[in-house]
Design an enzyme around this catalytic site. Structure first.
Site, PDB file in Angstrom:
ATOM      1  N   TYR A   1     -10.863  -0.423  10.609  1.00  0.00           N
ATOM      2  CA  TYR A   1     -12.135   0.103   9.633  1.00  0.00           C
ATOM      3  C   TYR A   1     -12.580  -0.642   8.683  1.00  0.00           C
ATOM      4  CZ  TYR A   1      -8.298   2.877   7.447  1.00  0.00           C
ATOM      5  OH  TYR A   1      -7.199   3.254   6.842  1.00  0.00           O
ATOM      6  N   LYS A   2     -11.804  -1.740   8.219  1.00  0.00           N
ATOM      7  CA  LYS A   2     -12.231  -2.532   7.106  1.00  0.00           C
ATOM      8  C   LYS A   2     -12.978  -3.909   7.806  1.00  0.00           C
ATOM      9  CE  LYS A   2      -7.687  -1.337   4.596  1.00  0.00           C
ATOM     10  NZ  LYS A   2      -8.503  -0.606   3.470  1.00  0.00           N
TER      11      LYS A   2
ATOM     12  N   ARG B   1     -12.526  -4.102  -7.615  1.00  0.00           N
ATOM     13  CA  ARG B   1     -12.324  -4.758  -6.459  1.00  0.00           C
ATOM     14  C   ARG B   1     -13.707  -5.150  -5.651  1.00  0.00           C
ATOM     15  NH1 ARG B   1      -8.167  -2.130  -1.640  1.00  0.00           N
ATOM     16  NH2 ARG B   1     -10.010  -1.104  -1.174  1.00  0.00           N
TER      17      ARG B   1
ATOM     18  N   PHE C   1       0.887  -1.220   0.112  1.00  0.00           N
ATOM     19  CA  PHE C   1       0.090   0.028  -0.069  1.00  0.00           C
ATOM     20  C   PHE C   1       1.023   1.308   0.016  1.00  0.00           C
ATOM     21  CE2 PHE C   1      -3.098   3.120   2.148  1.00  0.00           C
ATOM     22  CZ  PHE C   1      -3.950   3.156   0.964  1.00  0.00           C
TER      23      PHE C   1
ATOM     24  N   ASP D   1       2.273  -5.409   7.884  1.00  0.00           N
ATOM     25  CA  ASP D   1       1.020  -4.678   7.654  1.00  0.00           C
ATOM     26  C   ASP D   1      -0.124  -5.679   7.326  1.00  0.00           C
ATOM     27  OD1 ASP D   1      -1.292  -3.233   7.059  1.00  0.00           O
ATOM     28  OD2 ASP D   1      -0.172  -1.787   6.053  1.00  0.00           O
TER      29      ASP D   1
END
Lengths: 397, 397
Positions: free
Chosen positions: A209-210, A356, A113, A184
């Protein structure tokens, strides 16, 4: 044997929406509004400053950290919460570099990322001591771990394709070469079984938050392996990571264990809502979750490939090599995703051409997946993405 | 001429409480619960990932930053919000040191809030380039600014005593000596008039949960002087400080102006509530606010000194040299403060012997001050603090 999945009754998903973007922002847990009300009106409103003690605010980051530890195969006390994932990356990286003072290479990959790479860049420039960031292709990472590498910093599950690194094998390779390992877990936590203790990795970081449904801007977390944590002098040495924050000493003394990776005053509203959201994980067996995730994503791939010859699978075909998302490449992917979203199936787009879709077994079932594939087929077959309104790149996420 | 003060109707202060701790955690603005509900239930719950665009979440940090800029005498676009104050101190300090590469001294004072000093310590150790942190007594700071000082980093209003540095004179002295100036406005923002543009200071940082009533863990802010910001390469270079976060480029390119000081995903729940809280400042003239603050604190000192010979004023006697708080020293201050709090007057204690009271003209009037002094008199005259229950140091704040 865990609770049965999905647990749709615990979440408020809007009527008519099939939400395949829980890998970006999870859905609303039913208790979140009430919890926020309680934190704001009762705790803040009536207890005011006393709430740091009476409502348990001071302990909240640690309590939530321990819950996260339980989901990540980490011991209690080894996970601290707060700040953002980028900040936690910086903390881990700064600490890891100090552990290998004779080496100057940070190894990541070009599928990481971007913010993780940016944070490494910023640290390298700030240190100004000749550090180098190497970013080979993800498939070349293992052999790129050589004896000059100080730190290997990787995101386990690729944010675009869902391709998953082998945490155990890469950590072993890093250690064999004398490097420190940072994982990560942004797209792993709540998505795939993680056993941090077994991995032997020194550091892990992630966001909530995912797949963990903590809400927009929910706090991040950092794990430090217990046997090394007491030697760490945090780069971001804030008062909440001090051994006695309210003694107001003039010099920094790190708190015990991973608590030293806390920095400033904790975001209590966000932490309260996150704590509430994590209740949905009570009794969930991560092996069951993984099985459900693989069943949903295999079904999705089969349905979409049968219906939409225009789309090319951009994720690994072997479910063992994927996290909990599936991506398809399509030249007009941005417009196509807008058209799909407009019809109630919410996924997202990642440059340059990735559509996605995330699979969250807590609140998705087979019928959702089939219904989503039908809508995607509709958009592709009738080329609904050609509508001019879908060409305008107004969305920023 | 601004709106008249106080504006008690905008806040929910519990019945029977006189709140003199708004310098630590502000009170609950009436709209906060409803705003949090809206953000959670309507925006997150129904718009989900789309809310980053449709509910304005992406822009929220900047919008709130511009509101703060208006309260601090700073131009639009010069204030970024997010993270914690400690993180913002680190960002400012790292950037400031890069501006004076030939100097190795950070000058602060020993009355600064410890976390600021801790963050400087952490940065110094991380850089490992021979930097030195000097902390003279506050009254000796001006003359301690010598030509070897790279950065002067001070909190304008002392967190214990309320003593206030002369922002304009010290900034001028720093610049005369070639140093960069960083002001921590934790106890200034919403407490005293601040004119950042006029000060000429390069950086300012602060928090929003004190006089600005943003709630527990509300986001911090950072100001960078517009003429220098474009040259700054942020140490904490996260994706939200990138010029094009969603282009997912592999290399960092800073966003324009102070937006580059953003780091990770913004804490939307906290920012929403903060934005709501800041509405209480609409139409407030900071000169009126300062006059009301001085009137309240002068009245408090007069009342307490007349009633409580046991207490020694620990704040400057000249109101022009104080922020918006008043402190008294008392050997048994911890226990006395617990006894006072137990009777509905909420202040706080700071080691070793400081009883601290904040004055917030948005929701306090003269009658509150007199009533508070009566209760303090009662506790001191009857030595109610001797009750064993007040001796136990259970409070962590």
């Amino acid at each position: 044997m865990g609770v049965s999945l999905p647990r749709k009754e615990l979440f408020d998903v809007p009527e008519g929406v099939i939400y395949l973007d829980g890998n970006s922002l999870g859905v609303l847990p039913k208790g979140a509004v009430e919890r926020a009300q309680k934190t704001i009106a009762e705790e803040w409103g009536t207890q005011l400053i006393k709430a740091w003690n009476t409502a348990g605010w001071m302990a909240l980051p640690q309590v939530v950290g321990d819950t996260l530890a339980g989901l990540l195969g980490a011991p209690a006390g080894s996970v601290a919460t707060g700040d953002t994932l980028s900040i936690k990356v910086y903390q881990a990286l700064a600490a890891a570099l100090k552990m290998r003072p004779d080496r100057k290479v940070i190894l990541s990959d070009n599928g990481n990322f971007p913010s993780d790479l940016y944070m490494a860049e910023g640290l390298i420039k700030t240190l100004d001591q000749g550090y180098e960031l190497r970013t080979p292709a993800p498939e070349d990472v293992a052999e790129a771990i050589t004896e000059d590498v100080a730190v290997v910093m990787l995101t386990q599950v690729d944010y675009r394709t869902g391709r998953m690194h082998d945490m155990s094998a890469i950590t072993k390779r890093a250690h064999d070469m004398g490097a420190v390992m940072i994982w990560d877990l942004a797209h792993s936590a709540g998505a795939v079984p993680v056993d941090l203790a077994a991995s032997g990795a020194e550091f892990a970081v992630g966001c909530t938050y995912k797949y963990l449904n903590g809400g927009p801007g929910a706090p991040a977390f950092i794990y430090v392996r217990p046997d090394i944590v007491e030697a760490i002098e945090p780069a971001l040495s804030g008062w909440l990571g001090h051994d006695a924050p309210f003694a107001m000493e003039l010099n920094y003394r790190p708190a015990s264990a991973t608590e030293r990776m806390r920095v400033g005053t904790p975001p209590i509203l966000q932490l309260s809502v996150l704590q509430e959201a994590l209740k949905a994980w009570d009794g969930v067996d991560m092996v069951d979750l993984r099985a459900a995730s693989q069943r949903l994503s295999e079904l999705f791939i089969a349905e979409v490939e049968a219906r939409c010859p225009q789309l090319t699978l951009a994720s690994p075909r072997d479910p063992a090599e994927r996290g909990s998302q599936v991506s398809f490449a399509f030249e007009h992917g941005y417009a196509a995703m807008q058209a799909v979203i407009d019809r109630g199936v919410i996924g997202d787009f990642r440059a340059p051409d990735i559509m996605r879709f995330g699979f969250t077994p807590l609140y998705l079932d087979d019928a959702d997946v089939v219904a989503a594939a039908e809508i995607i087929e509709n958009v592709m077959r009738d080329e609904l993405w050609r509508d001019p309104k879908y060409q305008v790149k107004s969305r920023v996420t």
